[in-house]
Motif scaffolding. Structure first.
Motif, PDB file in Angstrom:
ATOM      1  N   UNK A 259       0.836  -1.191   0.000  1.00 26.60           N
ATOM      2  CA  UNK A 259       0.000   0.000   0.000  1.00 26.60           C
ATOM      3  C   UNK A 259       0.872   1.243   0.000  1.00 26.60           C
ATOM      4  N   UNK A 260       0.298   2.395  -0.333  1.00 28.75           N
ATOM      5  CA  UNK A 260       1.069   3.637  -0.421  1.00 28.75           C
ATOM      6  C   UNK A 260       0.298   4.797   0.192  1.00 28.75           C
ATOM      7  N   UNK A 261       1.033   5.661   0.880  1.00 29.82           N
ATOM      8  CA  UNK A 261       0.504   6.957   1.307  1.00 29.82           C
ATOM      9  C   UNK A 261       1.397   8.026   0.672  1.00 29.82           C
ATOM     10  N   UNK A 262       0.837   8.821  -0.230  1.00 26.78           N
ATOM     11  CA  UNK A 262       1.555   9.949  -0.827  1.00 26.78           C
ATOM     12  C   UNK A 262       1.274  11.183   0.028  1.00 26.78           C
ATOM     13  N   UNK A 263       2.334  11.927   0.361  1.00 26.35           N
ATOM     14  CA  UNK A 263       2.117  13.104   1.209  1.00 26.35           C
ATOM     15  C   UNK A 263       3.007  14.270   0.791  1.00 26.35           C
ATOM     16  N   UNK A 264       2.508  15.466   1.055  1.00 29.44           N
ATOM     17  CA  UNK A 264       3.298  16.694   0.953  1.00 29.44           C
ATOM     18  C   UNK A 264       3.183  17.319   2.346  1.00 29.44           C
ATOM     19  N   UNK A 265       2.502  18.460   2.469  1.00 28.26           N
ATOM     20  CA  UNK A 265       2.196  18.925   3.824  1.00 28.26           C
ATOM     21  C   UNK A 265       0.765  18.546   4.192  1.00 28.26           C
ATOM     22  N   UNK A 266       0.217  17.605   3.417  1.00 26.97           N
ATOM     23  CA  UNK A 266      -1.021  16.913   3.747  1.00 26.97           C
ATOM     24  C   UNK A 266      -0.965  15.553   3.055  1.00 26.97           C
ATOM     25  N   UNK A 267      -1.853  14.661   3.401  1.00 28.22           N
ATOM     26  CA  UNK A 267      -1.924  13.378   2.709  1.00 28.22           C
ATOM     27  C   UNK A 267      -2.595  13.608   1.362  1.00 28.22           C
ATOM     28  N   UNK A 268      -1.853  13.346   0.287  1.00 31.67           N
ATOM     29  CA  UNK A 268      -2.351  13.599  -1.064  1.00 31.67           C
ATOM     30  C   UNK A 268      -3.198  12.444  -1.587  1.00 31.67           C
ATOM     31  N   UNK A 269      -2.781  11.209  -1.289  1.00 35.04           N
ATOM     32  CA  UNK A 269      -3.512  10.041  -1.781  1.00 35.04           C
ATOM     33  C   UNK A 269      -3.143   8.821  -0.955  1.00 35.04           C
ATOM     34  N   UNK A 270      -4.141   7.964  -0.749  1.00 33.16           N
ATOM     35  CA  UNK A 270      -3.925   6.707  -0.044  1.00 33.16           C
ATOM     36  C   UNK A 270      -4.360   5.562  -0.945  1.00 33.16           C
TER      37      UNK A 270
END
Length: 289
Positions: free
Chosen positions: A121-132
């Motif tokens: 699984x993946x969690x993409x983040x910047x200064x918020x969670x962009x996509x799970x």
């Protein structure tokens, strides 16, 4: 980037990283990450040297000859990739920029996991969670992850907040997972959620950075822009005080990252964009065997 260009890039990364995971990392990955325990597999006749504590007395009584229980390791695991897609991840002065190296590292880990029948699984983040992307098995799932790694762009948020990503992980992943946090770690404090995540999961940090993150080029007067805030300014890159201050800022962040992971009981790896990430991963896997 057109659909054809994206597919071509996905295929290129697949060929390179799938080969690495199959021929270099498959055995190391399997040995480095153990299953969740032992589960009953079958019974067989007792052989001299077998542990008497494994004798199945019910079967033994039924056949009037000793039988023992055979157990095997429960191999199925869940791998979570926590991937920094902030503005600074697009920076690089070597053959690969930080995002491109992160993409390859994630692809190698994902293919290694799927070869061992583990979920990814993946969690993409910047200064918020962009996509799970929830954990799942299969080649098509891994190719989707690679495609998202290539195309992912934060809509508005381009900073880095590791805290928000770890808090999200702690909320959505109740069961233990092998977790790789991959970032340049240019972030504010994140110590508490890291400790919480490291207690629940097998957590490994991997810092990907560029040479120019740590030292300025001696190139005279430069106009520079912060890739995360968009702020720009002029600096004299030849001035000793400017160069010393720039390097000191990098070292201060490095010290915080190192000490934070150490206090959390988690491991932090580090690789520069002009270095070989394969050797870094090999060393990590072999050290855990």
């Amino acid at each position: 980037m057109t659909t054809a260009e994206i597919l071509k890039k996905v295929r290129k990364i697949e060929i390179k990283t799938k080969g690495l995971s199959s021929h270099i990392f498959s055995g190391e990955y399997h040995s480095a990450f153990k299953g969740r325990g032992m589960s009953f597999s079958e019974v067989r006749e007792y052989s001299p040297g077998d542990d008497v504590r494994t004798i199945d007395w019910n079967v033994t009584a039924r056949f009037s000859t000793p039988f023992v229980k055979v157990f095997e390791e429960e191999r199925e695991l869940t791998v979570m990739l926590l991937v920094d897609v902030s503005g600074s991840s697009l920076f690089g002065t070597a053959q690969l920029n930080k995002r491109e190296m992160i993409t390859e590292i994630c692809a190698v880990l994902a293919f290694s996991a799927t070869t061992n029948n583990d979920k990814v699984g993946v969690i993409f983040f910047s200064d918020k969670v962009e996509q799970y992307i929830p954990p799942k098995k299969g080649k098509s799932h891994i190719l989707r992850i690679i495609r998202e790694l290539i195309t992912m762009q934060p809509v508005q948020n381009r900073g880095t907040d590791i805290r928000c990503c770890l808090e999200f992980l702690n909320n959505v992943m109740r069961k233990r997972a092998i977790t790789f946090l991959i970032s340049d770690f240019i972030s504010e404090e994140y110590e508490y959620p890291l400790k919480m995540a490291a207690r629940r999961h097998d957590l490994v940090g991997m810092q990907v950075y560029d040479r120019m993150d740590m030292e300025l080029p001696d190139a005279g007067l430069l106009q520079v822009q912060d890739s995360e805030t968009g702020a720009s300014r002029w600096i004299d890159s030849t001035h000793p005080a400017t160069r010393i201050s720039y390097t000191a800022g990098f070292k201060k962040q490095q010290q915080y990252n190192t000490e934070t992971f150490l206090r959390a009981g988690a491991q932090l790896l580090s690789v520069r964009t002009d270095q070989d990430y394969i050797k870094t991963l090999q060393g990590f896997f072999r050290a855990r065997i």
